[in-house]
Design a protein around this motif. Structure first.
Motif, PDB file in Angstrom:
ATOM      1  N   SER A  30      -4.809 -12.753  -3.427  1.00 51.45           N
ATOM      2  CA  SER A  30      -4.114 -13.118  -2.194  1.00 51.45           C
ATOM      3  C   SER A  30      -4.098 -11.933  -1.228  1.00 51.45           C
ATOM      4  O   SER A  30      -4.415 -10.794  -1.603  1.00 51.45           O
ATOM      5  N   GLU A  32      -1.489 -10.528   0.013  1.00 54.30           N
ATOM      6  CA  GLU A  32      -0.458  -9.586  -0.438  1.00 54.30           C
ATOM      7  C   GLU A  32      -0.974  -8.708  -1.569  1.00 54.30           C
ATOM      8  O   GLU A  32      -0.788  -7.488  -1.554  1.00 54.30           O
ATOM      9  N   LEU A  33      -1.631  -9.342  -2.548  1.00 56.32           N
ATOM     10  CA  LEU A  33      -2.156  -8.586  -3.683  1.00 56.32           C
ATOM     11  C   LEU A  33      -3.238  -7.620  -3.229  1.00 56.32           C
ATOM     12  O   LEU A  33      -3.281  -6.468  -3.688  1.00 56.32           O
ATOM     13  N   ILE A  36      -1.754  -4.525  -1.742  1.00 55.07           N
ATOM     14  CA  ILE A  36      -1.235  -3.618  -2.769  1.00 55.07           C
ATOM     15  C   ILE A  36      -2.384  -2.875  -3.445  1.00 55.07           C
ATOM     16  O   ILE A  36      -2.293  -1.662  -3.688  1.00 55.07           O
ATOM     17  N   ARG A  53       5.335  -3.421  -7.891  1.00 57.22           N
ATOM     18  CA  ARG A  53       4.949  -4.392  -6.865  1.00 57.22           C
ATOM     19  C   ARG A  53       3.663  -5.121  -7.255  1.00 57.22           C
ATOM     20  O   ARG A  53       3.508  -6.314  -6.989  1.00 57.22           O
ATOM     21  N   LEU A  54       2.736  -4.390  -7.887  1.00 56.29           N
ATOM     22  CA  LEU A  54       1.492  -5.008  -8.339  1.00 56.29           C
ATOM     23  C   LEU A  54       1.771  -6.138  -9.320  1.00 56.29           C
ATOM     24  O   LEU A  54       1.252  -7.253  -9.180  1.00 56.29           O
ATOM     25  N   SER A  57       3.496  -9.143  -7.672  1.00 54.43           N
ATOM     26  CA  SER A  57       2.573  -9.932  -6.872  1.00 54.43           C
ATOM     27  C   SER A  57       1.664 -10.777  -7.770  1.00 54.43           C
ATOM     28  O   SER A  57       1.432 -11.964  -7.486  1.00 54.43           O
ATOM     29  N   LYS A  60       3.571 -13.668  -9.184  1.00 53.74           N
ATOM     30  CA  LYS A  60       3.818 -14.710  -8.177  1.00 53.74           C
ATOM     31  C   LYS A  60       2.557 -15.549  -7.952  1.00 53.74           C
ATOM     32  O   LYS A  60       2.628 -16.775  -7.830  1.00 53.74           O
ATOM     33  N   ASP A  61       1.391 -14.887  -7.933  1.00 48.83           N
ATOM     34  CA  ASP A  61       0.137 -15.584  -7.685  1.00 48.83           C
ATOM     35  C   ASP A  61      -0.343 -16.375  -8.902  1.00 48.83           C
ATOM     36  O   ASP A  61      -1.071 -17.356  -8.768  1.00 48.83           O
TER      37      ASP A  61
END
Length: 328
Positions: A30, A32-33, A36, A53-54, A57, A60-61
């Motif tokens: 994504s 976002e990913l 990061i 955060r990695l 993310s 979430k994906d």
């Protein structure tokens, strides 16, 4: 590249291996990913908040329960920086696991490893410091350990079982299929348990000359991490004086307890967190060496055995007696 400073960090190679496993699995990246991943590429070592955060993310994906096993299963020794090549050059599995326990901070400072030996079995225990995505990251680490042990011994490693502190995230059969052995949940520790006789297994890529060279590089790398970490210095003081409080430890650095916590906060930790981690590590080691519980309590500065038992259960979710069941 960005200097990651005093914060706990993870090596680039391990982080890239996790990302590569994600990509090789055909999972979409994504925006976002990708952002990061791009930010990670600017760091010499990846700060722990960015590593958190990695994982957030990715979770979430791909909100499936097999994420940790999926990503950890494909990590190879070469993805562990200097430590991976050191492990491969060791003579025996025993030597390799001892090297892992000693030098794992080079790979990542997100947890610690402890080896315990019973009469017939051994446990390699992993204790994470992080709480974000804890279950899937622990499963990734244990999957990596199983993969490494198998790789180093030319697929002859035969574990008894893998244990997890958390509840099963999916069907037991999937765990056993990926890990290749029985799996237990809601246990006292996250661990790889295997017959003691397997410590003598020779490693297929043993190389004394390479080992000597990699050991020197690993010593230098570990010293480089430790030289820049007040956390390490505090840990050493507590290991010698496990009953000391914050103010007493701060005196050794010529500062106040408040200043000590401010300095530690730059590394993302507090004095209480470090003290609990060190005391837990020492307690596990002494209990594994059959030291009586009341003696462990005394050495750690607890006024009675009951107070120590409460602290140990707060740290692990289990009593000292329950912990001993896994190492006996």
């Amino acid at each position: 590249m960005v200097n990651s400073g005093h914060h706990p960090t993870v090596t680039q190679q391990y982080t890239r291996a996790i990302v590569r496993s994600w990509e090789d699995s055909g999972l979409p990246v994504s925006e976002e990913l990708q952002a990061i991943i791009d930010e990670i590429a600017r760091h010499q070592r990846v700060p722990m908040p960015l590593q958190d955060r990695l994982w957030l993310s990715m979770a979430k994906d791909y909100p499936e329960p097999d994420l940790g096993l999926r990503l950890g299963h494909y990590v190879q020794p070469g993805n562990l920086d200097i430590v991976g090549f050191l492990l491969m050059s060791c003579d025996t599995l025993d030597d390799a696991l001892e090297a892992l326990v000693t030098y794992h901070p080079i790979v990542g400072e997100g947890g610690e490893f402890l080896m315990t030996e019973g009469e017939n079995s051994c446990s390699l225990i992993y204790s994470p410091y992080h709480t974000i995505c804890r279950e899937i990251r622990v499963e990734a680490v244990l999957a990596t350990l199983m993969q490494l042990a198998s790789y180093l011994t030319d697929n002859t490693f035969n574990p008894s079982y893998v244990s997890f502190q958390h509840k099963a995230l999916m069907d037991y059969k999937h765990y056993e299929q990926v890990l290749g052995c029985p799996v237990q949940f809601e246990q006292v520790a996250d661990a790889m348990v295997f017959p003691k006789a397997q410590l003598a297994k020779p490693l297929v890529q043993s190389n004394k000359i390479l080992y000597s060279h990699m050991r020197q590089l690993a010593d230098e790398a570990l010293k480089g991490l430790q030289d820049h970490s007040i956390r390490f210095e505090v840990e050493q003081v507590i290991k010698v004086n496990p009953n000391w409080g914050k103010e007493k430890v701060a005196e050794q650095f010529g500062i106040s307890g408040r200043q000590l916590n401010r300095n530690l906060s730059r590394e993302g930790v507090t004095f209480k967190l470090i003290a609990d981690e060190v005391r837990l590590s020492m307690a596990r080691e002494w209990l594994s060496d059959s030291l009586p519980v009341n003696e462990v309590a005394y050495r750690l500065g607890y006024h009675d055995e009951s107070a120590f038992n409460k602290a140990f259960k707060r740290w692990t979710g289990h009593t000292p007696g329950e912990f001993l069941q896994i190492v006996s």
